[in-house]
Design an enzyme around this catalytic site. Sequence first.
Site, PDB file in Angstrom:
ATOM      1  N   GLU A   1       0.847  -1.212   0.000  1.00 40.61           N
ATOM      2  CA  GLU A   1       0.000   0.000   0.000  1.00 40.61           C
ATOM      3  C   GLU A   1       0.874   1.250   0.000  1.00 40.61           C
ATOM      4  O   GLU A   1       0.563   2.236  -0.661  1.00 40.61           O
ATOM      5  CB  GLU A   1      -0.943   0.014   1.201  1.00 40.61           C
ATOM      6  CG  GLU A   1      -1.954  -1.124   1.201  1.00 40.61           C
ATOM      7  CD  GLU A   1      -2.722  -1.263  -0.101  1.00 40.61           C
ATOM      8  OE1 GLU A   1      -3.145  -0.235  -0.680  1.00 40.61           O
ATOM      9  OE2 GLU A   1      -2.884  -2.406  -0.566  1.00 40.61           O
TER      10      GLU A   1
ATOM     11  N   TRP B   1       1.614   1.651  -3.460  1.00 40.45           N
ATOM     12  CA  TRP B   1       0.583   2.329  -4.265  1.00 40.45           C
ATOM     13  C   TRP B   1       0.733   3.850  -4.149  1.00 40.45           C
ATOM     14  O   TRP B   1       0.504   4.582  -5.100  1.00 40.45           O
ATOM     15  CB  TRP B   1      -0.825   1.903  -3.816  1.00 40.45           C
ATOM     16  CG  TRP B   1      -1.289   0.648  -4.487  1.00 40.45           C
ATOM     17  CD1 TRP B   1      -1.304  -0.604  -3.949  1.00 40.45           C
ATOM     18  CD2 TRP B   1      -1.797   0.513  -5.830  1.00 40.45           C
ATOM     19  NE1 TRP B   1      -1.792  -1.505  -4.871  1.00 40.45           N
ATOM     20  CE2 TRP B   1      -2.103  -0.839  -6.022  1.00 40.45           C
ATOM     21  CE3 TRP B   1      -2.017   1.408  -6.886  1.00 40.45           C
ATOM     22  CZ2 TRP B   1      -2.629  -1.331  -7.233  1.00 40.45           C
ATOM     23  CZ3 TRP B   1      -2.539   0.922  -8.083  1.00 40.45           C
ATOM     24  CH2 TRP B   1      -2.835  -0.419  -8.248  1.00 40.45           C
TER      25      TRP B   1
ATOM     26  N   TRP C   1     -20.605  11.316 -19.598  1.00 46.07           N
ATOM     27  CA  TRP C   1     -20.934  11.614 -18.194  1.00 46.07           C
ATOM     28  C   TRP C   1     -22.306  12.258 -18.144  1.00 46.07           C
ATOM     29  O   TRP C   1     -22.702  12.995 -19.049  1.00 46.07           O
ATOM     30  CB  TRP C   1     -19.901  12.587 -17.590  1.00 46.07           C
ATOM     31  CG  TRP C   1     -18.482  12.087 -17.621  1.00 46.07           C
ATOM     32  CD1 TRP C   1     -17.470  12.568 -18.391  1.00 46.07           C
ATOM     33  CD2 TRP C   1     -17.926  11.011 -16.873  1.00 46.07           C
ATOM     34  NE1 TRP C   1     -16.310  11.858 -18.165  1.00 46.07           N
ATOM     35  CE2 TRP C   1     -16.566  10.885 -17.232  1.00 46.07           C
ATOM     36  CE3 TRP C   1     -18.437  10.111 -15.924  1.00 46.07           C
ATOM     37  CZ2 TRP C   1     -15.709   9.931 -16.691  1.00 46.07           C
ATOM     38  CZ3 TRP C   1     -17.587   9.167 -15.383  1.00 46.07           C
ATOM     39  CH2 TRP C   1     -16.254   9.073 -15.763  1.00 46.07           C
TER      40      TRP C   1
ATOM     41  N   ASN D   1     -10.574   2.953   3.127  1.00 43.69           N
ATOM     42  CA  ASN D   1     -10.259   2.741   1.708  1.00 43.69           C
ATOM     43  C   ASN D   1     -11.321   1.934   0.968  1.00 43.69           C
ATOM     44  O   ASN D   1     -11.709   2.275  -0.144  1.00 43.69           O
ATOM     45  CB  ASN D   1      -8.897   2.046   1.575  1.00 43.69           C
ATOM     46  CG  ASN D   1      -8.529   1.807   0.128  1.00 43.69           C
ATOM     47  OD1 ASN D   1      -8.443   2.746  -0.659  1.00 43.69           O
ATOM     48  ND2 ASN D   1      -8.360   0.556  -0.252  1.00 43.69           N
TER      49      ASN D   1
ATOM     50  N   TRP E   1     -15.335  11.844 -12.797  1.00 41.58           N
ATOM     51  CA  TRP E   1     -14.451  11.568 -11.655  1.00 41.58           C
ATOM     52  C   TRP E   1     -13.794  12.843 -11.124  1.00 41.58           C
ATOM     53  O   TRP E   1     -13.464  12.925  -9.939  1.00 41.58           O
ATOM     54  CB  TRP E   1     -13.388  10.517 -12.011  1.00 41.58           C
ATOM     55  CG  TRP E   1     -12.460  10.853 -13.147  1.00 41.58           C
ATOM     56  CD1 TRP E   1     -12.614  10.487 -14.452  1.00 41.58           C
ATOM     57  CD2 TRP E   1     -11.244  11.603 -13.100  1.00 41.58           C
ATOM     58  NE1 TRP E   1     -11.572  10.975 -15.211  1.00 41.58           N
ATOM     59  CE2 TRP E   1     -10.706  11.655 -14.406  1.00 41.58           C
ATOM     60  CE3 TRP E   1     -10.541  12.246 -12.082  1.00 41.58           C
ATOM     61  CZ2 TRP E   1      -9.524  12.319 -14.724  1.00 41.58           C
ATOM     62  CZ3 TRP E   1      -9.354  12.906 -12.391  1.00 41.58           C
ATOM     63  CH2 TRP E   1      -8.865  12.939 -13.697  1.00 41.58           C
TER      64      TRP E   1
ATOM     65  N   TRP F   1      -8.886   8.163  -8.048  1.00 41.51           N
ATOM     66  CA  TRP F   1     -10.158   8.418  -8.759  1.00 41.51           C
ATOM     67  C   TRP F   1     -10.104   7.862 -10.172  1.00 41.51           C
ATOM     68  O   TRP F   1     -11.060   7.267 -10.661  1.00 41.51           O
ATOM     69  CB  TRP F   1     -10.491   9.916  -8.747  1.00 41.51           C
ATOM     70  CG  TRP F   1     -11.240  10.279  -7.496  1.00 41.51           C
ATOM     71  CD1 TRP F   1     -10.713  10.753  -6.343  1.00 41.51           C
ATOM     72  CD2 TRP F   1     -12.659  10.141  -7.257  1.00 41.51           C
ATOM     73  NE1 TRP F   1     -11.704  10.920  -5.407  1.00 41.51           N
ATOM     74  CE2 TRP F   1     -12.899  10.553  -5.938  1.00 41.51           C
ATOM     75  CE3 TRP F   1     -13.729   9.703  -8.033  1.00 41.51           C
ATOM     76  CZ2 TRP F   1     -14.181  10.548  -5.380  1.00 41.51           C
ATOM     77  CZ3 TRP F   1     -15.008   9.696  -7.474  1.00 41.51           C
ATOM     78  CH2 TRP F   1     -15.223  10.103  -6.171  1.00 41.51           C
TER      79      TRP F   1
HETATM   80  P1  FAD Z   1      -3.354   1.909   5.270  1.00 41.68           P
HETATM   81  O1  FAD Z   1      -4.156   0.797   4.715  1.00 41.68           O
HETATM   82  O2  FAD Z   1      -2.882   1.765   6.640  1.00 41.68           O
HETATM   83  O3  FAD Z   1      -2.128   2.112   4.261  1.00 41.68           O
HETATM   84  C1  FAD Z   1      -0.889   2.709   4.656  1.00 41.68           C
HETATM   85  C2  FAD Z   1      -0.568   3.857   3.735  1.00 41.68           C
HETATM   86  O4  FAD Z   1      -0.434   3.404   2.385  1.00 41.68           O
HETATM   87  C3  FAD Z   1      -1.641   4.934   3.683  1.00 41.68           C
HETATM   88  O5  FAD Z   1      -1.531   5.817   4.758  1.00 41.68           O
HETATM   89  C4  FAD Z   1      -1.373   5.576   2.340  1.00 41.68           C
HETATM   90  O6  FAD Z   1      -0.316   6.502   2.405  1.00 41.68           O
HETATM   91  C5  FAD Z   1      -0.938   4.394   1.491  1.00 41.68           C
HETATM   92  N1  FAD Z   1      -2.095   3.828   0.785  1.00 41.68           N
HETATM   93  C6  FAD Z   1      -3.017   2.974   1.257  1.00 41.68           C
HETATM   94  N2  FAD Z   1      -3.907   2.650   0.294  1.00 41.68           N
HETATM   95  C7  FAD Z   1      -3.534   3.328  -0.806  1.00 41.68           C
HETATM   96  C8  FAD Z   1      -4.054   3.420  -2.135  1.00 41.68           C
HETATM   97  N3  FAD Z   1      -5.116   2.722  -2.520  1.00 41.68           N
HETATM   98  N4  FAD Z   1      -3.431   4.235  -3.013  1.00 41.68           N
HETATM   99  C9  FAD Z   1      -2.327   4.930  -2.654  1.00 41.68           C
HETATM  100  N5  FAD Z   1      -1.790   4.891  -1.412  1.00 41.68           N
HETATM  101  C10 FAD Z   1      -2.390   4.099  -0.500  1.00 41.68           C
HETATM  102  N6  FAD Z   1      -5.070   8.364   0.028  1.00 41.68           N
HETATM  103  C11 FAD Z   1      -4.479   9.514   0.411  1.00 41.68           C
HETATM  104  O7  FAD Z   1      -3.518   9.482   1.179  1.00 41.68           O
HETATM  105  N7  FAD Z   1      -4.940  10.729  -0.037  1.00 41.68           N
HETATM  106  C12 FAD Z   1      -6.002  10.834  -0.887  1.00 41.68           C
HETATM  107  O8  FAD Z   1      -6.364  11.943  -1.288  1.00 41.68           O
HETATM  108  C13 FAD Z   1      -6.660   9.632  -1.284  1.00 41.68           C
HETATM  109  N8  FAD Z   1      -7.746   9.669  -2.091  1.00 41.68           N
HETATM  110  C14 FAD Z   1      -8.359   8.499  -2.459  1.00 41.68           C
HETATM  111  C15 FAD Z   1      -9.473   8.539  -3.302  1.00 41.68           C
HETATM  112  C16 FAD Z   1     -10.113   7.370  -3.685  1.00 41.68           C
HETATM  113  C17 FAD Z   1     -11.291   7.436  -4.605  1.00 41.68           C
HETATM  114  C18 FAD Z   1      -9.636   6.123  -3.223  1.00 41.68           C
HETATM  115  C19 FAD Z   1     -10.305   4.857  -3.625  1.00 41.68           C
HETATM  116  C20 FAD Z   1      -8.530   6.065  -2.404  1.00 41.68           C
HETATM  117  C21 FAD Z   1      -7.870   7.236  -2.017  1.00 41.68           C
HETATM  118  N9  FAD Z   1      -6.739   7.204  -1.182  1.00 41.68           N
HETATM  119  C22 FAD Z   1      -6.142   8.382  -0.801  1.00 41.68           C
HETATM  120  C23 FAD Z   1      -6.062   5.922  -0.872  1.00 41.68           C
HETATM  121  C24 FAD Z   1      -6.486   5.233   0.421  1.00 41.68           C
HETATM  122  O9  FAD Z   1      -7.880   5.159   0.503  1.00 41.68           O
HETATM  123  C25 FAD Z   1      -5.948   5.917   1.668  1.00 41.68           C
HETATM  124  O10 FAD Z   1      -4.552   6.145   1.536  1.00 41.68           O
HETATM  125  C26 FAD Z   1      -6.161   5.030   2.903  1.00 41.68           C
HETATM  126  O11 FAD Z   1      -7.540   4.782   3.075  1.00 41.68           O
HETATM  127  C27 FAD Z   1      -5.601   5.731   4.107  1.00 41.68           C
HETATM  128  O12 FAD Z   1      -5.869   5.006   5.265  1.00 41.68           O
HETATM  129  P2  FAD Z   1      -4.706   4.328   6.086  1.00 41.68           P
HETATM  130  O13 FAD Z   1      -3.619   5.294   6.310  1.00 41.68           O
HETATM  131  O14 FAD Z   1      -5.331   3.682   7.263  1.00 41.68           O
HETATM  132  O15 FAD Z   1      -4.206   3.231   5.049  1.00 41.68           O
END
Ligand code: FAD
Length: 488
Positions: free
Chosen positions: A283, A286, A314, A349, A367, A390
Amino acid sequence: MATISATGAALVWFRRDLRLADNPALHAAIQSDRPLVLVFIDQRDHDLGASPGPAADWWLHGSLEGLARDIDARGGQLTLLRGDPASLVPELARKHHIAEAFWNRSGEPAIDHRDHAIAARLQEDNILTQIVAGTTLIDPTALLTGAGTPYKVFGAFWRTALQRLAPGPALPAPQHLRLATDLPAGDQLADWQLRPAKPDWAAGFHAEWKPGEAGAADRLEHFLDHGLNGYAKGRDRPDQPGTSKLSPHLGFGEISPRQVWHSVQARLATGADIQASERFLAEIGWREFAYYLLHHFNHLRTANFNARFDQFAWRNDASGFAAWTRGQTGIPLVDAGMRQLWETGWMHNRVRMVCASFLVKHLRCDWREGMAWFERTLVDADRAVNAASWQWVAGSGADAAPYFRIFNPVRQGERFDSDGDYVRQWVPELAGLPPRWIHAPWQMPEAARQQSGFTPGESYPLPVRELARGRDEALAAYRSLKDTPDIA
Ligand code: FAD
C-alpha cells in the site's frame, strides 16, 4: 565566477515535510554548519502547491503548531510566511543573508518545475540550492521498463522497485538548531484562520486525530503493535480498526515513507507476519506509484490517463451529486462513508472505492467532480494519490479497475460490514435495522418494517438511483466507447 558567501545563513523551506526526523533538507542544512532560517510558506492564493481544502487546512494548523513547538524546544524558530514562493524566496534570501537554500522535492511536476526556476533565481544571487528527495522512496526517473518507458502497471512497477529498493537509514532528529540572528518577521498561525470557528464543523476531527510528528509516531507504533499482523484481512473491514490511519501524517510529511519502511522491516526481523507486512508495504507502494504516475503523466489530475474516456458520456446529475456529498443517497454504505468523511475528514479505503464507484458509475458523474469534493473534505487530501485513485476507480487510469467491474454497494456492505456496525455508526437513522436489511432497507418486507418501525423513504431516503438501472446504463455508456482507440 562568483563565489558563495562563507558567512551567510542556510534557509530551510519546509513544505509537505513537516517533521524534524528523517528530513533530508533539514539534515543537509545542518551539515552546512551555517546558522538556520527555518520557514514555512503558505501559498494559498497561488495555485501551485496550495493546500487542497478546509479539512486539510485544519490538519495543517495542527501540524505547524507541532513543528513550531518541536523547533522551539531545540532552540530554533519557525517563521510563517504567506505569499508566492517564486518572489518570496529570492526576496527573503537577499534580505536575510542566505548563502544556501535547502528543501525537499515535492514530487509534483508543476511544483518541481517552479522550484527549479526559484533555484535558478537564487543562483543569480550566488545562493546555492540543494533540492533533495524526501517525499517518496522511489526516484521516478530511475525506475523504467526495459524499453526505457515508465511503468503503467502497478505489479511490474512494485516488483522492480522491491528488487532495487535499498533505502538508506532514516536520519535522526537534530538535538539542537542553531538559529541565524537576522530572521524575517513572520505571521502568527492564529491569524491564518486555518481552523473553523463558527460553526466549528471540525469537532469530530479533534476526537479522531493528533496532527504532528509525535502523533504520527504514536499512530505508527500503535499500528505495528495492534494492526500489522492482522492487516491482510483487517484492511478491508470498515467496521474494524484494521488500517494504520497514517495517510494524513504521510501526506503532510510528519513521517517519511522511509521511516515507515524501516519500522516494518524491524518488525519483520522480530517475527511479524510476512504476508501482512508485505501487503502493508504494497500500500505504501501504491502511494509511490501515484507519485510516479503524476511525475511521468503530469496531466493525471486533469485529463483521463486513458484518452479513450474522453468520449465518455458523463451525466450532469447535480441533484445526485449533491445527495452524494451529503450522505443522502439512500445507499447505506455510501452514505456511511460520505458522513464519516464529513465528520472526521477520513474514510476507509474500501468505502472510498465504493463511494467513488457509485458516483462515477451508478450516477455517472465525472471523476474530476468526485476528486474535487474529496480534496475539500479529506484531511489526507493528496494531489497525486487522490487523482490516481479516482482514475483507478473510474476505469480511466493506469492499471485501473476495468470499467465494467462495477461495485455493488449492497454486496460490498454485506461482505465487509456484515453485521452493519459501520453503517449503524454513521447512519443512525438505520441503527434499529437488523443485519439482514441494513444494507438495502428499501427491500425490507412488510413484516420486517413493522417489527423495526422503519418506513423506507421517511427518516432515510430511498435510493437516488436504482442500482440495476444505474449499472446497466453505465455499462451501455462504456460499451459505446469500445470502438474508440485506446491511446494511453
Ligand atoms: P493503510 O491501509 O494503513 O495504508 C498505509 C498507507 O499506504 C496509507 O496511509 C497511504 O499513504 C498508502 N495507501 C493505502 N492505500 C492506498 C491506495 N489505494 N493508493 C495509494 N496509497 C495508499 N489516500 C491519500 O492518502 N490521499 C487521498 O487523497 C486519497 N484519495 C483516495 C481517493 C479514492 C477514490 C480512493 C479509492 C482512495 C484514495 N486514497 C487516498 C487511498 C487510500 O484510501 C488511503 O490512503 C487510505 O484509506 C488511508 O488510510 P490508512 O492510512 O489507514 O491506510
